[in-house]
Design an enzyme around this catalytic site. Structure first.
Site, mmCIF file in Angstrom:
data_model
loop_
_atom_site.group_PDB
_atom_site.id
_atom_site.type_symbol
_atom_site.label_atom_id
_atom_site.label_comp_id
_atom_site.label_asym_id
_atom_site.label_seq_id
_atom_site.Cartn_x
_atom_site.Cartn_y
_atom_site.Cartn_z
ATOM 1 N N MET A 155 0.806 -1.104 -0.101
ATOM 2 C CA MET A 155 -0.064 -0.142 0.067
ATOM 3 C C MET A 155 0.870 1.280 -0.107
ATOM 4 O O MET A 155 0.068 2.360 -0.230
ATOM 5 C CB MET A 155 -0.722 -0.045 1.219
ATOM 6 C CG MET A 155 -1.498 1.120 1.938
ATOM 7 S SD MET A 155 -0.554 2.165 2.690
ATOM 8 C CE MET A 155 0.612 1.525 3.577
ATOM 9 N N PRO A 156 2.360 1.123 -0.079
ATOM 10 C CA PRO A 156 3.046 2.431 -0.007
ATOM 11 C C PRO A 156 2.327 3.111 -1.585
ATOM 12 O O PRO A 156 2.567 2.462 -2.304
ATOM 13 C CB PRO A 156 4.467 2.020 -0.156
ATOM 14 C CG PRO A 156 4.231 0.834 0.825
ATOM 15 C CD PRO A 156 3.094 -0.180 0.372
ATOM 16 N N LEU A 157 2.348 4.468 -1.136
ATOM 17 C CA LEU A 157 2.178 5.309 -2.398
ATOM 18 C C LEU A 157 3.545 5.883 -2.741
ATOM 19 O O LEU A 157 4.020 6.826 -1.973
ATOM 20 C CB LEU A 157 0.985 6.265 -2.095
ATOM 21 C CG LEU A 157 1.028 7.345 -3.374
ATOM 22 C CD1 LEU A 157 0.366 6.840 -4.490
ATOM 23 C CD2 LEU A 157 -0.109 8.633 -2.561
ATOM 24 N N THR A 161 4.598 7.346 0.464
ATOM 25 C CA THR A 161 3.437 7.559 1.531
ATOM 26 C C THR A 161 3.274 6.287 2.045
ATOM 27 O O THR A 161 2.795 5.397 1.319
ATOM 28 C CB THR A 161 2.427 8.406 1.193
ATOM 29 O OG1 THR A 161 3.039 9.638 0.622
ATOM 30 C CG2 THR A 161 1.431 8.884 2.236
#
Length: 129
Positions: free
Chosen positions: A1-3, A72
């Site tokens: 899920m890191p952006l 993020t």
């Protein structure tokens, strides 16, 4: 899920950008142990006049291959972050010919309530993730 938000100077081909994004994904998978399809990457390209990236007085040379990576993410351990930094420069040098001196990274940490992947729900809070 890191952006991952990737800022770079204009001029790379589509194939070069794909190679760069694939290298970043490999580093993220290894460091953060996220699922293979946990891939969120955005590339922003800039004219040299609109992106100035100096070295904070550290004597780190920069070239036109410079890449700034902002991640993020949910909270990560210091070890995971350091592994990501190391693996990223290794992958980018090996796959793209980008020197470690041309890579700057930044982590932005969010909590589970700060994410919605769609449908108007916070999937980390609802238990969907």
């Amino acid at each position: 899920m890191p952006l991952l938000r990737i800022d770079l100077y204009k001029g790379r081909t589509a194939a070069e950008k794909k190679t760069l994004l694939d290298a970043l994904h490999r580093a993220m998978l290894a460091a953060f142990k996220v699922p293979e399809r946990d891939r969120y990457q955005i590339v922003h390209e800039h004219d040299p006049a609109t992106m100035i990236m100096e070295d904070t007085g550290l004597n780190i040379p920069r070239t036109e291959k410079f890449v700034c990576i902002q991640v993020t993410t949910r909270p990560r351990t210091r070890e995971q972050k350091e592994q990501f930094y190391r693996l990223t420069v290794e992958e980018l040098q090996k796959s793209c010919g980008i020197a470690p001196t041309d890579v700057m990274m930044n982590m932005v940490t969010c909590t589970d309530e700060d994410w919605s992947f769609g449908l108007g729900r916070a999937q980390f809070l609802t238990g969907e993730l």
